[in-house]
Design a protein around this motif. Structure first.
Motif, PDB file in Angstrom:
ATOM      1  N   SER A 126       0.807  -1.227   0.000  1.00  0.00           N
ATOM      2  CA  SER A 126       0.000   0.000   0.000  1.00  0.00           C
ATOM      3  C   SER A 126       0.838   1.273   0.000  1.00  0.00           C
ATOM      4  N   SER A 127       2.105   1.212   0.373  1.00  0.00           N
ATOM      5  CA  SER A 127       2.989   2.385   0.367  1.00  0.00           C
ATOM      6  C   SER A 127       4.430   1.898   0.376  1.00  0.00           C
ATOM      7  N   GLY A 128       5.341   2.825   0.185  1.00  0.00           N
ATOM      8  CA  GLY A 128       6.758   2.460   0.289  1.00  0.00           C
ATOM      9  C   GLY A 128       7.095   2.023   1.708  1.00  0.00           C
ATOM     10  N   MET A 129       6.528   2.703   2.699  1.00  0.00           N
ATOM     11  CA  MET A 129       6.791   2.309   4.087  1.00  0.00           C
ATOM     12  C   MET A 129       6.226   0.914   4.367  1.00  0.00           C
ATOM     13  N   ALA A 130       5.068   0.603   3.767  1.00  0.00           N
ATOM     14  CA  ALA A 130       4.498  -0.735   3.951  1.00  0.00           C
ATOM     15  C   ALA A 130       5.408  -1.786   3.315  1.00  0.00           C
ATOM     16  N   VAL A 183      19.049   7.519   5.609  1.00  0.00           N
ATOM     17  CA  VAL A 183      17.814   7.036   4.970  1.00  0.00           C
ATOM     18  C   VAL A 183      16.680   8.040   5.165  1.00  0.00           C
ATOM     19  N   PHE A 184      15.630   7.862   4.391  1.00  0.00           N
ATOM     20  CA  PHE A 184      14.401   8.652   4.518  1.00  0.00           C
ATOM     21  C   PHE A 184      14.000   8.680   6.007  1.00  0.00           C
ATOM     22  N   GLY A 185      13.617   9.865   6.513  1.00  0.00           N
ATOM     23  CA  GLY A 185      13.369  10.047   7.943  1.00  0.00           C
ATOM     24  C   GLY A 185      12.411   9.020   8.538  1.00  0.00           C
ATOM     25  N   ILE A 188      19.988  -0.223   3.023  1.00  0.00           N
ATOM     26  CA  ILE A 188      20.479   1.085   2.535  1.00  0.00           C
ATOM     27  C   ILE A 188      19.518   1.708   1.526  1.00  0.00           C
ATOM     28  N   GLU A 189      19.729   3.018   1.331  1.00  0.00           N
ATOM     29  CA  GLU A 189      19.206   3.724   0.159  1.00  0.00           C
ATOM     30  C   GLU A 189      20.429   4.233  -0.580  1.00  0.00           C
ATOM     31  N   THR A 190      20.512   4.015  -1.862  1.00  0.00           N
ATOM     32  CA  THR A 190      21.612   4.599  -2.624  1.00  0.00           C
ATOM     33  C   THR A 190      21.132   5.008  -4.002  1.00  0.00           C
ATOM     34  N   SER A 228      21.343   8.334  -1.426  1.00  0.00           N
ATOM     35  CA  SER A 228      20.547   8.572  -0.226  1.00  0.00           C
ATOM     36  C   SER A 228      19.712   9.854  -0.343  1.00  0.00           C
ATOM     37  N   ASN A 229      18.718   9.917   0.507  1.00  0.00           N
ATOM     38  CA  ASN A 229      17.782  11.037   0.562  1.00  0.00           C
ATOM     39  C   ASN A 229      18.105  11.858   1.811  1.00  0.00           C
ATOM     40  N   PRO A 230      18.470  13.090   1.742  1.00  0.00           N
ATOM     41  CA  PRO A 230      18.518  13.966   0.573  1.00  0.00           C
ATOM     42  C   PRO A 230      19.932  14.265   0.083  1.00  0.00           C
ATOM     43  N   VAL A 277      18.102  -3.095  -0.539  1.00  0.00           N
ATOM     44  CA  VAL A 277      18.372  -1.771  -1.117  1.00  0.00           C
ATOM     45  C   VAL A 277      17.055  -1.086  -1.490  1.00  0.00           C
ATOM     46  N   ASP A 278      16.854   0.110  -0.951  1.00  0.00           N
ATOM     47  CA  ASP A 278      15.739   0.965  -1.363  1.00  0.00           C
ATOM     48  C   ASP A 278      16.207   1.687  -2.627  1.00  0.00           C
ATOM     49  N   ASN A 279      15.613   1.312  -3.774  1.00  0.00           N
ATOM     50  CA  ASN A 279      16.075   1.799  -5.086  1.00  0.00           C
ATOM     51  C   ASN A 279      15.205   2.937  -5.609  1.00  0.00           C
ATOM     52  N   CYS A 280      14.574   3.650  -4.677  1.00  0.00           N
ATOM     53  CA  CYS A 280      13.603   4.682  -5.015  1.00  0.00           C
ATOM     54  C   CYS A 280      14.192   5.797  -5.892  1.00  0.00           C
ATOM     55  N   PHE A 281      15.416   6.211  -5.586  1.00  0.00           N
ATOM     56  CA  PHE A 281      15.993   7.368  -6.292  1.00  0.00           C
ATOM     57  C   PHE A 281      16.418   7.027  -7.718  1.00  0.00           C
ATOM     58  N   HIS A 302      10.849  -0.345  -3.293  1.00  0.00           N
ATOM     59  CA  HIS A 302      10.503   0.941  -3.913  1.00  0.00           C
ATOM     60  C   HIS A 302       9.351   1.600  -3.181  1.00  0.00           C
ATOM     61  N   SER A 303       9.438   2.910  -3.073  1.00  0.00           N
ATOM     62  CA  SER A 303       8.242   3.694  -2.872  1.00  0.00           C
ATOM     63  C   SER A 303       7.753   3.981  -4.289  1.00  0.00           C
ATOM     64  N   ALA A 304       6.698   3.273  -4.720  1.00  0.00           N
ATOM     65  CA  ALA A 304       6.178   3.466  -6.080  1.00  0.00           C
ATOM     66  C   ALA A 304       5.580   4.857  -6.245  1.00  0.00           C
ATOM     67  N   THR A 305       5.282   5.462  -5.090  1.00  0.00           N
ATOM     68  CA  THR A 305       4.747   6.828  -5.021  1.00  0.00           C
ATOM     69  C   THR A 305       5.617   7.818  -5.795  1.00  0.00           C
ATOM     70  N   LYS A 306       6.896   7.493  -5.935  1.00  0.00           N
ATOM     71  CA  LYS A 306       7.846   8.441  -6.512  1.00  0.00           C
ATOM     72  C   LYS A 306       7.918   8.263  -8.036  1.00  0.00           C
ATOM     73  N   TYR A 307       9.083   7.850  -8.533  1.00  0.00           N
ATOM     74  CA  TYR A 307       9.268   7.828  -9.992  1.00  0.00           C
ATOM     75  C   TYR A 307       8.395   6.794 -10.702  1.00  0.00           C
ATOM     76  N   CYS A 364      -0.587   8.603  -6.800  1.00  0.00           N
ATOM     77  CA  CYS A 364      -0.948   7.511  -5.884  1.00  0.00           C
ATOM     78  C   CYS A 364       0.186   7.185  -4.932  1.00  0.00           C
ATOM     79  N   VAL A 365      -0.185   6.622  -3.787  1.00  0.00           N
ATOM     80  CA  VAL A 365       0.804   6.126  -2.824  1.00  0.00           C
ATOM     81  C   VAL A 365       0.856   4.597  -2.955  1.00  0.00           C
ATOM     82  N   GLY A 366       2.057   4.061  -3.022  1.00  0.00           N
ATOM     83  CA  GLY A 366       2.199   2.604  -3.131  1.00  0.00           C
ATOM     84  C   GLY A 366       3.648   2.190  -2.972  1.00  0.00           C
ATOM     85  N   GLY A 367       3.871   0.894  -2.864  1.00  0.00           N
ATOM     86  CA  GLY A 367       5.240   0.394  -2.722  1.00  0.00           C
ATOM     87  C   GLY A 367       5.362  -0.990  -3.317  1.00  0.00           C
TER      88      GLY A 367
HETATM   89  C1  LIG Z   1      13.752   6.749  -0.356  1.00  0.00           C
HETATM   90  C2  LIG Z   1      12.364   6.584   0.174  1.00  0.00           C
HETATM   91  N1  LIG Z   1      11.973   5.369   0.608  1.00  0.00           N
HETATM   92  C3  LIG Z   1      10.733   5.169   1.103  1.00  0.00           C
HETATM   93  C4  LIG Z   1       9.825   6.200   1.178  1.00  0.00           C
HETATM   94  C5  LIG Z   1       8.449   5.921   1.745  1.00  0.00           C
HETATM   95  O1  LIG Z   1       7.531   5.791   0.709  1.00  0.00           O
HETATM   96  P1  LIG Z   1       5.942   6.080   0.869  1.00  0.00           P
HETATM   97  O2  LIG Z   1       5.791   7.542   1.109  1.00  0.00           O
HETATM   98  O3  LIG Z   1       5.386   5.610  -0.429  1.00  0.00           O
HETATM   99  O4  LIG Z   1       5.475   5.286   2.025  1.00  0.00           O
HETATM  100  C6  LIG Z   1      10.178   7.467   0.720  1.00  0.00           C
HETATM  101  C7  LIG Z   1       9.195   8.571   0.786  1.00  0.00           C
HETATM  102  O5  LIG Z   1       9.499   9.712   0.541  1.00  0.00           O
HETATM  103  C8  LIG Z   1      11.489   7.671   0.216  1.00  0.00           C
HETATM  104  O6  LIG Z   1      11.888   8.870  -0.221  1.00  0.00           O
END
Ligand SMILES: Cc1ncc(COP(=O)(O)O)c(C=O)c1O
Length: 411
Positions: A97-101, A123-125, A166-168, A170-172, A195-199, A217-222, A229-232
Protein backbone atom coordinates in the motif's frame (compact mmCIF):
# COMPACT_ATOMS: atom_id res chain seq x y z
CA UNK A 1 -20.21 -10.71 -24.84
CA UNK A 2 -19.82 -13.29 -22.11
CA UNK A 3 -16.45 -13.09 -20.47
CA UNK A 4 -14.76 -16.29 -19.37
CA UNK A 5 -11.63 -16.18 -17.27
CA UNK A 6 -10.13 -18.80 -19.57
CA UNK A 7 -10.20 -16.23 -22.37
CA UNK A 8 -7.64 -14.08 -20.54
CA UNK A 9 -4.55 -13.79 -22.67
CA UNK A 10 -1.33 -13.24 -20.82
CA UNK A 11 1.66 -12.45 -23.03
CA UNK A 12 4.14 -15.21 -22.09
CA UNK A 13 7.16 -13.71 -20.34
CA UNK A 14 9.39 -16.01 -22.44
CA UNK A 15 8.42 -13.98 -25.54
CA UNK A 16 10.28 -11.07 -23.95
CA UNK A 17 13.45 -12.99 -23.04
CA UNK A 18 16.57 -10.92 -23.58
CA UNK A 19 14.65 -7.77 -24.42
CA UNK A 20 15.81 -4.38 -23.16
CA UNK A 21 14.48 -2.58 -20.12
CA UNK A 22 12.80 0.03 -22.35
CA UNK A 23 10.75 -2.78 -23.91
CA UNK A 24 10.02 -4.56 -20.62
CA UNK A 25 8.69 -1.25 -19.22
CA UNK A 26 6.03 -1.21 -21.94
CA UNK A 27 5.34 -4.92 -22.50
CA UNK A 28 6.16 -7.04 -19.43
CA UNK A 29 3.35 -8.13 -17.12
CA UNK A 30 0.55 -7.34 -19.53
CA UNK A 31 -2.74 -9.17 -18.98
CA UNK A 32 -5.29 -8.97 -21.80
CA UNK A 33 -8.86 -10.08 -21.21
CA UNK A 34 -11.29 -11.64 -23.68
CA UNK A 35 -12.28 -8.11 -24.70
CA UNK A 36 -8.83 -7.82 -26.30
CA UNK A 37 -8.31 -4.28 -24.99
CA UNK A 38 -4.97 -2.72 -25.99
CA UNK A 39 -4.51 -0.71 -22.80
CA UNK A 40 -4.62 -2.73 -19.61
CA UNK A 41 -7.94 -3.45 -17.85
CA UNK A 42 -8.50 -2.61 -14.18
CA UNK A 43 -10.15 -5.19 -11.91
CA UNK A 44 -11.69 -3.11 -9.10
CA UNK A 45 -13.26 -6.01 -7.25
CA UNK A 46 -12.78 -7.20 -3.70
CA UNK A 47 -13.51 -10.87 -4.40
CA UNK A 48 -13.79 -13.39 -7.23
CA UNK A 49 -16.38 -16.08 -7.95
CA UNK A 50 -15.84 -19.82 -8.51
CA UNK A 51 -17.45 -22.24 -10.90
CA UNK A 52 -18.29 -24.61 -8.05
CA UNK A 53 -17.85 -25.18 -4.32
CA UNK A 54 -15.11 -27.69 -5.16
CA UNK A 55 -13.23 -25.07 -7.15
CA UNK A 56 -13.52 -22.59 -4.26
CA UNK A 57 -12.08 -25.23 -1.94
CA UNK A 58 -9.23 -25.97 -4.38
CA UNK A 59 -8.36 -22.26 -4.64
CA UNK A 60 -8.39 -21.78 -0.87
CA UNK A 61 -6.44 -24.99 -0.37
CA UNK A 62 -3.75 -23.81 -2.79
CA UNK A 63 -4.27 -26.80 -5.12
CA UNK A 64 -5.49 -24.56 -7.93
CA UNK A 65 -3.89 -21.24 -8.88
CA UNK A 66 -6.24 -18.29 -9.41
CA UNK A 67 -7.88 -15.28 -7.90
CA UNK A 68 -9.48 -15.43 -4.47
CA UNK A 69 -9.71 -12.07 -2.74
CA UNK A 70 -8.03 -8.75 -3.54
CA UNK A 71 -6.14 -8.49 -0.24
CA UNK A 72 -3.73 -10.96 -1.81
CA UNK A 73 -4.79 -11.80 -5.39
CA UNK A 74 -5.81 -9.21 -7.95
CA UNK A 75 -4.96 -9.32 -11.68
CA UNK A 76 -4.18 -5.59 -11.95
CA UNK A 77 -1.84 -5.77 -8.98
CA UNK A 78 -0.23 -8.89 -10.47
CA UNK A 79 0.27 -7.09 -13.78
CA UNK A 80 2.19 -4.31 -12.03
CA UNK A 81 4.16 -6.86 -9.98
CA UNK A 82 5.11 -8.80 -13.12
CA UNK A 83 6.33 -5.69 -14.91
CA UNK A 84 8.45 -4.27 -12.07
CA UNK A 85 9.93 -7.73 -11.33
CA UNK A 86 11.00 -8.02 -14.97
CA UNK A 87 12.50 -4.53 -14.93
CA UNK A 88 14.47 -5.15 -11.71
CA UNK A 89 15.56 -8.59 -12.93
CA UNK A 90 13.97 -10.27 -9.88
CA UNK A 91 12.03 -13.54 -9.65
CA UNK A 92 8.96 -12.07 -7.97
CA UNK A 93 7.52 -8.74 -6.80
CA UNK A 94 4.99 -8.09 -4.03
CA UNK A 95 3.11 -4.78 -4.23
CA UNK A 96 2.15 -2.95 -1.03
CA UNK A 97 0.00 0.00 0.00
CA UNK A 98 2.99 2.38 0.37
CA UNK A 99 6.76 2.46 0.29
CA UNK A 100 6.79 2.31 4.09
CA UNK A 101 4.50 -0.73 3.95
CA UNK A 102 7.05 -2.35 1.61
CA UNK A 103 9.82 -1.80 4.17
CA UNK A 104 7.61 -2.89 7.08
CA UNK A 105 6.43 -6.03 5.25
CA UNK A 106 10.03 -6.99 4.43
CA UNK A 107 11.05 -6.59 8.07
CA UNK A 108 8.01 -8.39 9.49
CA UNK A 109 8.41 -11.27 7.06
CA UNK A 110 12.16 -11.78 7.32
CA UNK A 111 13.19 -10.63 10.83
CA UNK A 112 12.31 -11.86 14.30
CA UNK A 113 12.77 -10.66 17.85
CA UNK A 114 16.45 -10.71 18.81
CA UNK A 115 17.65 -9.94 15.28
CA UNK A 116 19.96 -7.04 14.58
CA UNK A 117 19.78 -4.66 11.60
CA UNK A 118 22.42 -2.28 10.29
CA UNK A 119 20.97 0.69 8.45
CA UNK A 120 22.61 3.65 6.77
CA UNK A 121 22.22 6.92 8.63
CA UNK A 122 21.07 8.92 5.62
CA UNK A 123 17.81 7.04 4.97
CA UNK A 124 14.40 8.65 4.52
CA UNK A 125 13.37 10.05 7.94
CA UNK A 126 10.35 7.75 8.36
CA UNK A 127 12.46 4.67 7.60
CA UNK A 128 14.72 5.76 10.44
CA UNK A 129 11.69 6.11 12.75
CA UNK A 130 10.33 2.70 11.69
CA UNK A 131 13.57 0.97 12.68
CA UNK A 132 14.41 3.08 15.71
CA UNK A 133 10.98 3.28 17.32
CA UNK A 134 8.72 0.53 16.02
CA UNK A 135 10.99 -2.39 15.10
CA UNK A 136 12.75 -1.84 18.43
CA UNK A 137 9.41 -2.42 20.21
CA UNK A 138 9.38 -5.93 18.76
CA UNK A 139 12.95 -6.72 19.81
CA UNK A 140 14.75 -5.85 16.57
CA UNK A 141 17.67 -3.57 17.33
CA UNK A 142 19.15 -1.29 14.67
CA UNK A 143 22.61 0.26 14.45
CA UNK A 144 22.94 3.29 12.18
CA UNK A 145 26.23 3.79 10.33
CA UNK A 146 27.59 5.98 7.55
CA UNK A 147 26.40 4.84 4.12
CA UNK A 148 29.78 5.34 2.53
CA UNK A 149 32.15 3.98 5.21
CA UNK A 150 32.16 0.21 4.61
CA UNK A 151 34.53 -0.20 7.60
CA UNK A 152 31.81 1.14 9.94
CA UNK A 153 29.45 -1.55 8.61
CA UNK A 154 32.03 -4.27 9.24
CA UNK A 155 32.56 -3.06 12.82
CA UNK A 156 28.80 -3.02 13.48
CA UNK A 157 28.27 -6.68 12.47
CA UNK A 158 27.12 -8.98 15.33
CA UNK A 159 26.34 -12.68 15.38
CA UNK A 160 22.64 -11.66 15.41
CA UNK A 161 22.88 -9.33 12.36
CA UNK A 162 20.23 -10.41 9.85
CA UNK A 163 19.81 -7.40 7.58
CA UNK A 164 21.86 -4.58 6.04
CA UNK A 165 19.52 -1.85 4.77
CA UNK A 166 20.48 1.09 2.53
CA UNK A 167 19.21 3.72 0.16
CA UNK A 168 21.61 4.60 -2.62
CA UNK A 169 21.76 7.41 -3.60
CA UNK A 170 20.55 8.57 -0.23
CA UNK A 171 17.78 11.04 0.56
CA UNK A 172 18.52 13.97 0.57
CA UNK A 173 22.34 14.12 0.37
CA UNK A 174 22.79 11.83 -2.66
CA UNK A 175 25.55 9.78 -1.01
CA UNK A 176 26.37 6.60 -2.94
CA UNK A 177 27.08 3.21 -1.34
CA UNK A 178 29.43 0.54 -2.66
CA UNK A 179 26.73 -2.10 -3.19
CA UNK A 180 29.05 -4.97 -4.12
CA UNK A 181 31.17 -4.35 -0.99
CA UNK A 182 28.14 -4.26 1.32
CA UNK A 183 26.58 -7.31 -0.35
CA UNK A 184 29.76 -9.31 0.32
CA UNK A 185 29.85 -8.19 3.93
CA UNK A 186 26.17 -9.11 4.40
CA UNK A 187 26.56 -12.54 2.82
CA UNK A 188 29.77 -13.35 4.71
CA UNK A 189 27.77 -12.64 7.89
CA UNK A 190 24.66 -14.57 6.90
CA UNK A 191 22.60 -11.38 6.57
CA UNK A 192 20.29 -10.10 3.85
CA UNK A 193 21.26 -7.03 1.85
CA UNK A 194 18.23 -4.82 1.17
CA UNK A 195 18.37 -1.77 -1.12
CA UNK A 196 15.74 0.97 -1.36
CA UNK A 197 16.08 1.80 -5.09
CA UNK A 198 13.60 4.68 -5.02
CA UNK A 199 15.99 7.37 -6.29
CA UNK A 200 17.44 5.47 -9.26
CA UNK A 201 14.67 3.06 -10.28
CA UNK A 202 15.69 0.02 -12.38
CA UNK A 203 16.29 2.36 -15.30
CA UNK A 204 19.46 3.74 -13.69
CA UNK A 205 20.48 0.93 -11.35
CA UNK A 206 19.55 -2.72 -10.76
CA UNK A 207 20.74 -3.56 -7.23
CA UNK A 208 20.13 -7.32 -7.64
CA UNK A 209 22.97 -7.29 -10.21
CA UNK A 210 25.26 -5.77 -7.57
CA UNK A 211 24.54 -8.45 -4.96
CA UNK A 212 21.39 -7.14 -3.26
CA UNK A 213 18.94 -9.82 -2.07
CA UNK A 214 15.90 -7.57 -2.01
CA UNK A 215 14.96 -4.30 -3.73
CA UNK A 216 12.36 -1.94 -2.30
CA UNK A 217 10.50 0.94 -3.91
CA UNK A 218 8.24 3.69 -2.87
CA UNK A 219 6.18 3.47 -6.08
CA UNK A 220 4.75 6.83 -5.02
CA UNK A 221 7.85 8.44 -6.51
CA UNK A 222 9.27 7.83 -9.99
CA UNK A 223 7.29 4.64 -10.76
CA UNK A 224 4.11 6.72 -10.81
CA UNK A 225 5.97 9.83 -11.89
CA UNK A 226 2.98 12.15 -11.77
CA UNK A 227 2.26 12.34 -8.04
CA UNK A 228 -1.10 10.57 -8.16
CA UNK A 229 -0.95 7.51 -5.88
CA UNK A 230 0.80 6.13 -2.82
CA UNK A 231 2.20 2.60 -3.13
CA UNK A 232 5.24 0.39 -2.72
CA UNK A 233 6.79 -2.83 -3.93
CA UNK A 234 9.34 -5.42 -2.82
CA UNK A 235 11.32 -7.46 -5.40
CA UNK A 236 13.53 -10.50 -4.86
CA UNK A 237 13.86 -14.28 -5.12
CA UNK A 238 10.84 -16.54 -4.53
CA UNK A 239 12.16 -17.84 -1.19
CA UNK A 240 12.05 -14.33 0.35
CA UNK A 241 9.09 -12.98 -1.62
CA UNK A 242 6.90 -15.93 -0.61
CA UNK A 243 7.46 -14.85 3.01
CA UNK A 244 6.70 -11.18 2.22
CA UNK A 245 3.56 -12.30 0.36
CA UNK A 246 2.55 -14.44 3.33
CA UNK A 247 2.81 -11.41 5.60
CA UNK A 248 0.79 -9.30 3.16
CA UNK A 249 -1.91 -11.97 2.96
CA UNK A 250 -2.18 -12.09 6.76
CA UNK A 251 -1.68 -8.43 7.65
CA UNK A 252 -3.19 -6.70 4.61
CA UNK A 253 -0.95 -3.72 3.62
CA UNK A 254 -2.25 -4.29 0.09
CA UNK A 255 -2.02 -2.13 -3.05
CA UNK A 256 -5.41 -1.20 -4.51
CA UNK A 257 -6.20 -2.25 -8.11
CA UNK A 258 -6.62 1.36 -9.18
CA UNK A 259 -3.22 2.38 -7.80
CA UNK A 260 -1.64 -0.71 -9.39
CA UNK A 261 -3.07 0.34 -12.74
CA UNK A 262 -1.62 3.85 -12.38
CA UNK A 263 1.82 2.45 -11.47
CA UNK A 264 1.66 -0.15 -14.25
CA UNK A 265 0.99 2.59 -16.79
CA UNK A 266 3.58 4.84 -15.11
CA UNK A 267 6.28 2.24 -15.76
CA UNK A 268 5.68 2.54 -19.51
CA UNK A 269 7.17 6.03 -19.58
CA UNK A 270 9.72 5.50 -16.78
CA UNK A 271 12.80 5.08 -19.02
CA UNK A 272 12.21 8.27 -21.01
CA UNK A 273 11.20 10.22 -17.91
CA UNK A 274 14.31 9.14 -16.01
CA UNK A 275 16.55 10.28 -18.86
CA UNK A 276 14.84 13.70 -18.89
CA UNK A 277 15.09 13.99 -15.07
CA UNK A 278 18.83 13.16 -15.21
CA UNK A 279 19.58 15.70 -17.96
CA UNK A 280 17.78 18.53 -16.15
CA UNK A 281 19.25 17.67 -12.73
CA UNK A 282 22.84 17.60 -14.03
CA UNK A 283 22.38 20.94 -15.76
CA UNK A 284 20.83 22.53 -12.63
CA UNK A 285 23.45 21.06 -10.28
CA UNK A 286 26.23 22.50 -12.44
CA UNK A 287 24.48 25.88 -12.53
CA UNK A 288 23.79 25.93 -8.78
CA UNK A 289 27.45 25.17 -8.05
CA UNK A 290 28.33 28.44 -9.79
CA UNK A 291 25.98 30.64 -7.73
CA UNK A 292 27.75 32.80 -5.09
CA UNK A 293 24.93 32.26 -2.54
CA UNK A 294 25.40 28.47 -2.67
CA UNK A 295 27.78 26.90 -0.18
CA UNK A 296 27.67 23.33 -1.53
CA UNK A 297 25.76 21.15 -4.00
CA UNK A 298 25.10 17.44 -3.40
CA UNK A 299 24.67 15.55 -6.68
CA UNK A 300 26.58 12.43 -7.71
CA UNK A 301 26.81 13.66 -11.30
CA UNK A 302 29.19 16.46 -10.27
CA UNK A 303 32.90 15.74 -10.29
CA UNK A 304 33.06 17.46 -6.89
CA UNK A 305 30.87 14.67 -5.41
CA UNK A 306 32.99 12.31 -3.27
CA UNK A 307 31.44 9.16 -4.83
CA UNK A 308 31.22 10.45 -8.41
CA UNK A 309 33.42 7.65 -9.80
CA UNK A 310 31.52 4.94 -7.91
CA UNK A 311 28.17 6.38 -9.06
CA UNK A 312 29.40 6.32 -12.66
CA UNK A 313 30.33 2.66 -12.27
CA UNK A 314 27.10 1.54 -10.55
CA UNK A 315 24.50 3.78 -12.17
CA UNK A 316 23.43 4.51 -15.74
CA UNK A 317 22.60 8.10 -14.76
CA UNK A 318 22.71 10.24 -11.63
CA UNK A 319 18.98 10.68 -11.01
CA UNK A 320 16.66 13.62 -10.59
CA UNK A 321 17.22 14.57 -6.96
CA UNK A 322 19.83 17.05 -5.78
CA UNK A 323 20.36 19.05 -2.63
CA UNK A 324 22.24 22.24 -1.91
CA UNK A 325 23.24 24.33 1.09
CA UNK A 326 22.80 28.07 0.96
CA UNK A 327 25.15 30.39 2.82
CA UNK A 328 23.08 31.08 5.95
CA UNK A 329 20.52 29.08 7.95
CA UNK A 330 16.82 28.27 8.12
CA UNK A 331 15.73 31.86 7.38
CA UNK A 332 17.69 32.02 4.13
CA UNK A 333 16.49 28.53 3.11
CA UNK A 334 12.81 29.34 3.80
CA UNK A 335 13.06 32.76 2.07
CA UNK A 336 14.62 31.09 -0.97
CA UNK A 337 11.90 28.42 -1.12
CA UNK A 338 9.11 30.98 -0.67
CA UNK A 339 10.48 33.15 -3.50
CA UNK A 340 10.00 30.44 -6.14
CA UNK A 341 6.70 30.76 -8.01
CA UNK A 342 6.44 27.79 -10.36
CA UNK A 343 8.29 25.03 -8.52
CA UNK A 344 5.98 23.22 -6.07
CA UNK A 345 6.73 23.40 -2.36
CA UNK A 346 6.05 19.79 -1.45
CA UNK A 347 7.94 16.95 0.15
CA UNK A 348 7.15 14.41 -2.56
CA UNK A 349 9.78 13.56 -5.13
CA UNK A 350 10.02 11.76 -8.45
CA UNK A 351 7.28 13.83 -10.08
CA UNK A 352 7.52 15.28 -13.60
CA UNK A 353 6.89 18.61 -11.83
CA UNK A 354 9.92 20.00 -9.99
CA UNK A 355 9.45 20.08 -6.21
CA UNK A 356 11.39 21.91 -3.51
CA UNK A 357 11.56 21.11 0.19
CA UNK A 358 13.40 21.95 3.42
CA UNK A 359 14.35 18.48 4.74
CA UNK A 360 15.22 19.64 8.30
CA UNK A 361 11.60 20.73 8.94
CA UNK A 362 9.72 18.30 6.67
CA UNK A 363 10.95 14.86 5.57
CA UNK A 364 13.54 14.64 8.36
CA UNK A 365 11.68 16.85 10.88
CA UNK A 366 10.97 13.95 13.26
CA UNK A 367 14.68 13.15 13.76
CA UNK A 368 16.33 14.32 16.97
CA UNK A 369 18.77 17.26 16.57
CA UNK A 370 21.68 14.81 17.09
CA UNK A 371 20.40 12.38 14.43
CA UNK A 372 19.84 15.27 12.02
CA UNK A 373 23.33 16.54 12.54
CA UNK A 374 24.82 13.03 12.14
CA UNK A 375 22.82 12.57 8.91
CA UNK A 376 24.02 15.96 7.60
CA UNK A 377 20.52 17.49 7.57
CA UNK A 378 21.41 21.11 8.22
CA UNK A 379 19.06 24.10 8.45
CA UNK A 380 20.49 25.67 5.27
CA UNK A 381 19.86 22.53 3.18
CA UNK A 382 17.29 22.54 0.36
CA UNK A 383 16.28 19.48 -1.67
CA UNK A 384 15.12 19.71 -5.27
CA UNK A 385 13.42 16.87 -7.08
CA UNK A 386 14.05 18.06 -10.60
CA UNK A 387 11.15 17.54 -12.99
CA UNK A 388 11.01 17.54 -16.77
CA UNK A 389 10.07 21.20 -17.36
CA UNK A 390 12.38 23.27 -19.61
CA UNK A 391 15.57 23.66 -17.63
CA UNK A 392 15.89 27.37 -18.48
CA UNK A 393 12.47 27.98 -16.89
CA UNK A 394 13.60 26.16 -13.76
CA UNK A 395 16.64 28.42 -13.57
CA UNK A 396 14.39 31.48 -13.96
CA UNK A 397 12.24 30.32 -11.05
CA UNK A 398 15.19 29.43 -8.81
CA UNK A 399 16.81 32.75 -9.64
CA UNK A 400 13.87 34.42 -7.87
CA UNK A 401 15.22 32.80 -4.71
CA UNK A 402 18.73 34.09 -5.31
CA UNK A 403 17.36 37.61 -5.92
CA UNK A 404 15.60 37.59 -2.54
CA UNK A 405 18.88 36.60 -0.85
CA UNK A 406 20.77 39.28 -2.76
CA UNK A 407 18.20 41.98 -1.80
CA UNK A 408 18.39 40.91 1.87
CA UNK A 409 22.18 41.14 1.91
CA UNK A 410 22.03 44.64 0.30
CA UNK A 411 19.73 46.09 2.99
C1 LIG B 1 13.75 6.75 -0.36
C2 LIG B 1 12.36 6.58 0.17
N1 LIG B 1 11.97 5.37 0.61
C3 LIG B 1 10.73 5.17 1.10
C4 LIG B 1 9.82 6.20 1.18
C5 LIG B 1 8.45 5.92 1.75
O1 LIG B 1 7.53 5.79 0.71
P1 LIG B 1 5.94 6.08 0.87
O2 LIG B 1 5.79 7.54 1.11
O3 LIG B 1 5.39 5.61 -0.43
O4 LIG B 1 5.47 5.29 2.03
C6 LIG B 1 10.18 7.47 0.72
C7 LIG B 1 9.19 8.57 0.79
O5 LIG B 1 9.50 9.71 0.54
C8 LIG B 1 11.49 7.67 0.22
O6 LIG B 1 11.89 8.87 -0.22
Amino acid sequence: MTFHREETIQIPESDLDGMSLDTLAVRAGQIRTGQLEHSDAIFPTSSFVYGSAAQAAARFGGEEAGNIYSRFTNPTVQAFEGRIAAMEGGERAVATSSGMAAILSTCMALLKSGDHVICSRGVFGTTNVLFQKYMAKFGVETTFVSLTETKEWALAIRSSTRMLFIETPSNPLCEVADMAGLAKLAHDSGALFVVDNCFCTPVLQRPLEHGADIVIHSATKYLDGQGRCVGGVVVGPHKHMDEVYGFLRSAGPTMSPFNAWVFHKGLETLPIRMRAHCDNALELATWLEQQPEVERVYYAGLESHPQHVLAKKQQKGFGGVLSFCLKGGREEAWNFIDATRMISITANLGDVKTTITHPATTTHGRLSPEDKSRAGITENLIRLSVGIEAVEDLKTDLYRGFQVLQNASNT
